[in-house]
Design a protein around this motif. Structure first.
Motif, PDB file in Angstrom:
ATOM      1  N   HIS A   1      -4.846   3.468  -4.589  1.00  0.00           N
ATOM      2  CA  HIS A   1      -4.436   3.648  -3.162  1.00  0.00           C
ATOM      3  C   HIS A   1      -4.771   4.766  -2.520  1.00  0.00           C
ATOM      4  O   HIS A   1      -5.462   5.142  -1.541  1.00  0.00           O
ATOM      5  CB  HIS A   1      -3.024   3.442  -2.915  1.00  0.00           C
ATOM      6  CG  HIS A   1      -2.565   2.030  -3.342  1.00  0.00           C
ATOM      7  ND1 HIS A   1      -1.084   1.964  -3.591  1.00  0.00           N
ATOM      8  CD2 HIS A   1      -3.031   0.764  -3.495  1.00  0.00           C
ATOM      9  CE1 HIS A   1      -0.929   0.628  -3.930  1.00  0.00           C
ATOM     10  NE2 HIS A   1      -2.173   0.141  -3.773  1.00  0.00           N
ATOM     11  N   ARG A   2      -5.023   5.878  -3.265  1.00  0.00           N
ATOM     12  CA  ARG A   2      -5.382   7.177  -2.719  1.00  0.00           C
ATOM     13  C   ARG A   2      -6.913   7.540  -2.725  1.00  0.00           C
ATOM     14  O   ARG A   2      -7.237   8.071  -1.581  1.00  0.00           O
ATOM     15  CB  ARG A   2      -4.448   8.287  -3.737  1.00  0.00           C
ATOM     16  CG  ARG A   2      -3.137   8.271  -3.672  1.00  0.00           C
ATOM     17  CD  ARG A   2      -2.756   9.368  -4.549  1.00  0.00           C
ATOM     18  NE  ARG A   2      -2.906  10.857  -4.394  1.00  0.00           N
ATOM     19  CZ  ARG A   2      -2.575  11.598  -4.856  1.00  0.00           C
ATOM     20  NH1 ARG A   2      -2.216  11.748  -5.991  1.00  0.00           N
ATOM     21  NH2 ARG A   2      -3.022  12.795  -4.479  1.00  0.00           N
TER      22      ARG A   2
ATOM     23  N   ARG B   1      -1.226  -5.539   2.384  1.00  0.00           N
ATOM     24  CA  ARG B   1      -0.625  -4.691   1.597  1.00  0.00           C
ATOM     25  C   ARG B   1       0.275  -3.937   2.576  1.00  0.00           C
ATOM     26  O   ARG B   1       1.093  -3.213   2.024  1.00  0.00           O
ATOM     27  CB  ARG B   1      -1.599  -3.766   0.918  1.00  0.00           C
ATOM     28  CG  ARG B   1      -2.270  -4.505  -0.154  1.00  0.00           C
ATOM     29  CD  ARG B   1      -2.951  -3.768  -1.110  1.00  0.00           C
ATOM     30  NE  ARG B   1      -4.041  -3.082  -0.870  1.00  0.00           N
ATOM     31  CZ  ARG B   1      -4.973  -2.233  -1.537  1.00  0.00           C
ATOM     32  NH1 ARG B   1      -4.538  -2.233  -2.831  1.00  0.00           N
ATOM     33  NH2 ARG B   1      -5.852  -1.691  -0.938  1.00  0.00           N
TER      34      ARG B   1
ATOM     35  N   PHE C   1       0.987  -1.464  -8.466  1.00  0.00           N
ATOM     36  CA  PHE C   1      -0.310  -1.934  -7.625  1.00  0.00           C
ATOM     37  C   PHE C   1      -0.232  -3.379  -7.710  1.00  0.00           C
ATOM     38  O   PHE C   1      -0.802  -3.888  -6.748  1.00  0.00           O
ATOM     39  CB  PHE C   1      -1.561  -1.596  -8.593  1.00  0.00           C
ATOM     40  CG  PHE C   1      -2.998  -1.738  -7.853  1.00  0.00           C
ATOM     41  CD1 PHE C   1      -3.306  -1.079  -6.653  1.00  0.00           C
ATOM     42  CD2 PHE C   1      -3.727  -2.862  -8.134  1.00  0.00           C
ATOM     43  CE1 PHE C   1      -4.233  -1.024  -6.101  1.00  0.00           C
ATOM     44  CE2 PHE C   1      -4.872  -2.855  -7.556  1.00  0.00           C
ATOM     45  CZ  PHE C   1      -5.331  -2.064  -6.459  1.00  0.00           C
TER      46      PHE C   1
ATOM     47  N   ASN D   1       0.917   5.651  -1.558  1.00  0.00           N
ATOM     48  CA  ASN D   1       0.270   6.867  -1.508  1.00  0.00           C
ATOM     49  C   ASN D   1       0.237   7.666  -2.813  1.00  0.00           C
ATOM     50  O   ASN D   1       0.145   8.960  -3.018  1.00  0.00           O
ATOM     51  CB  ASN D   1       0.596   7.865  -0.586  1.00  0.00           C
ATOM     52  CG  ASN D   1       2.103   8.295  -0.535  1.00  0.00           C
ATOM     53  OD1 ASN D   1       2.943   7.809  -1.287  1.00  0.00           O
ATOM     54  ND2 ASN D   1       2.751   8.728   0.496  1.00  0.00           N
TER      55      ASN D   1
ATOM     56  N   LEU E   1       0.959  -1.249   0.049  1.00  0.00           N
ATOM     57  CA  LEU E   1      -0.026  -0.123  -0.098  1.00  0.00           C
ATOM     58  C   LEU E   1       0.742   1.078  -0.012  1.00  0.00           C
ATOM     59  O   LEU E   1       1.821   1.483   0.947  1.00  0.00           O
ATOM     60  CB  LEU E   1      -0.917   0.169   1.332  1.00  0.00           C
ATOM     61  CG  LEU E   1      -2.318   1.041   1.047  1.00  0.00           C
ATOM     62  CD1 LEU E   1      -3.184   0.843   0.213  1.00  0.00           C
ATOM     63  CD2 LEU E   1      -2.667   1.015   2.719  1.00  0.00           C
TER      64      LEU E   1
ATOM     65  N   ARG F   1     -10.501   2.338  -2.543  1.00  0.00           N
ATOM     66  CA  ARG F   1      -9.541   1.250  -1.686  1.00  0.00           C
ATOM     67  C   ARG F   1     -10.598   0.578  -0.790  1.00  0.00           C
ATOM     68  O   ARG F   1     -10.499  -1.055  -0.753  1.00  0.00           O
ATOM     69  CB  ARG F   1      -8.547   2.003  -0.880  1.00  0.00           C
ATOM     70  CG  ARG F   1      -7.575   1.173   0.060  1.00  0.00           C
ATOM     71  CD  ARG F   1      -6.556   2.240   0.733  1.00  0.00           C
ATOM     72  NE  ARG F   1      -7.298   2.811   1.688  1.00  0.00           N
ATOM     73  CZ  ARG F   1      -7.425   3.988   1.618  1.00  0.00           C
ATOM     74  NH1 ARG F   1      -6.973   4.882   0.591  1.00  0.00           N
ATOM     75  NH2 ARG F   1      -7.909   4.959   2.698  1.00  0.00           N
TER      76      ARG F   1
END
Length: 321
Positions: free
Chosen positions: A249-250, A269, A300, A244, A242, A255
């Motif tokens: 993810h953001r 993650r 990812f 940013n 995981l 998510r």
């Protein structure tokens, strides 16, 4: 399929004899053979006992009703977390048929299934002629493609769900090469593999780890390392850590939606996979000597290839350098 219920052990030296198995004594063993010369499915019932109970993250607040749908799939050694969380994706015959379509699996992976498959296959040497174990079946063409990429390998595939093994068996039957035709498919739990120590030159895990609760994941990795030979390789395709920067993810909604479908993904993650593999290898008397990391879809997803050496040999080399 022809089924024999005689008390017979498969002539496979990598399978732990019943008397040595650290589980309940073996009363019978069923050997299922394909109708044509092809892959075989071996069933080892005693090794399908449910995994040790409970991890807090696998439990829900209230006990489910006796007629809860998942309970219908919690049998024949299927772990509770698999039946409870994933019956709709991996255990129901309708879902196995549905999700095994190329378009569906590629859509689920945001159009990256073939990229991931090619990335993983690129780490395989077509001249490899050792023993390779794929831990659990996967949807799509990865398994038959791996068999065709490694025509000289001794291919083994295990899964706890018979419906998944039968699906992989059908795909291997039409794949090309001796590796596919001679593959051995065994039904057992990834947390309690029936293979002897140091049985395989390569272990492949394709998108399994994020689907296991934390403790089950640790046990599965311990088992993978136990059956891997000291100079072997471990190939893993998985979600990336995981971060940013990636949009998936953001954006919290995206998510959360993905983690609702994959209840154990969030914790996975946040873990450092490379360090986890190093620690697991160390407990098995091995050391990771080389790590090849290939990010897919902006990180990812990822394909990671670990090369192993006996810990003593690795330490000796480090001392000389």
């Amino acid at each position: 399929m022809q089924t024999s219920t005689q008390q017979v052990h498969p002539e496979d030296p990598t399978l732990v004899p019943a008397s040595d198995a650290p589980v309940a004594s073996v009363e019978s063993l069923q050997l299922r053979e394909a109708q044509q010369p092809s892959a075989t499915v071996i069933e080892l019932e005693p090794l399908l006992a449910p995994a040790p109970k409970a991890h807090a993250e696998t439990q829900t607040g209230d006990a489910p009703a006796d007629n809860a749908t998942w309970r219908k799939f919690h049998n024949h050694g299927i772990p509770e977390y698999l039946a409870r969380r994933y019956w709709w994706a991996y255990l129901w015959k309708v879902s196995v048929w549905f999700f095994d379509h190329a378009f569906i699996i590629n859509t689920i992976l945001f159009g990256n299934y073939y990229k991931l498959m090619r990335a993983a296959l690129s780490r395989l040497d077509p001249k490899f002629d050792g023993r390779v174990l794929q831990i659990t079946c996967v949807y799509g063409a990865f398994t038959p493609s791996m068999a065709e990429t490694l025509p000289n390998a001794d291919l083994h595939l295990m899964d706890v769900a018979d419906v998944q093994l039968q699906s992989s068996l059908r795909k291997l039957r039409v794949a090309k090469g001796a590796s596919a035709a001679g593959a051995t498919l065994s039904r057992m739990n990834a947390e309690t593999l029936a293979y002897a120590d140091n049985s395989f030159d390569m272990v492949v895990i394709f998108f399994l780890l994020h689907e296991l609760p934390h403790d089950a994941r640790a046990r599965a990795l311990d088992e993978a390392m136990r059956v891997l030979r000291p100079n072997g390789k471990l190939l893993i395709a998985e979600y990336g850590e995981l971060g940013n920067t990636h949009v998936l993810h953001r954006v919290k909604f995206l998510r959360n939606t993905l983690e609702a479908m994959e209840p154990f993904l969030g914790r996975f993650r946040k873990e450092n996979l490379v360090e986890k593999i190093r620690d697991t290898a160390s407990r098995s008397g091995m050391a990771v000597t080389d790590v090849f990391h290939l990010p897919v879809f902006g990180g990812f997803y990822r394909v990671v290839d670990f090369s192993m050496k006996p810990a003593v040999e690795a330490q000796s080399r480090a001392g000389k350098s």
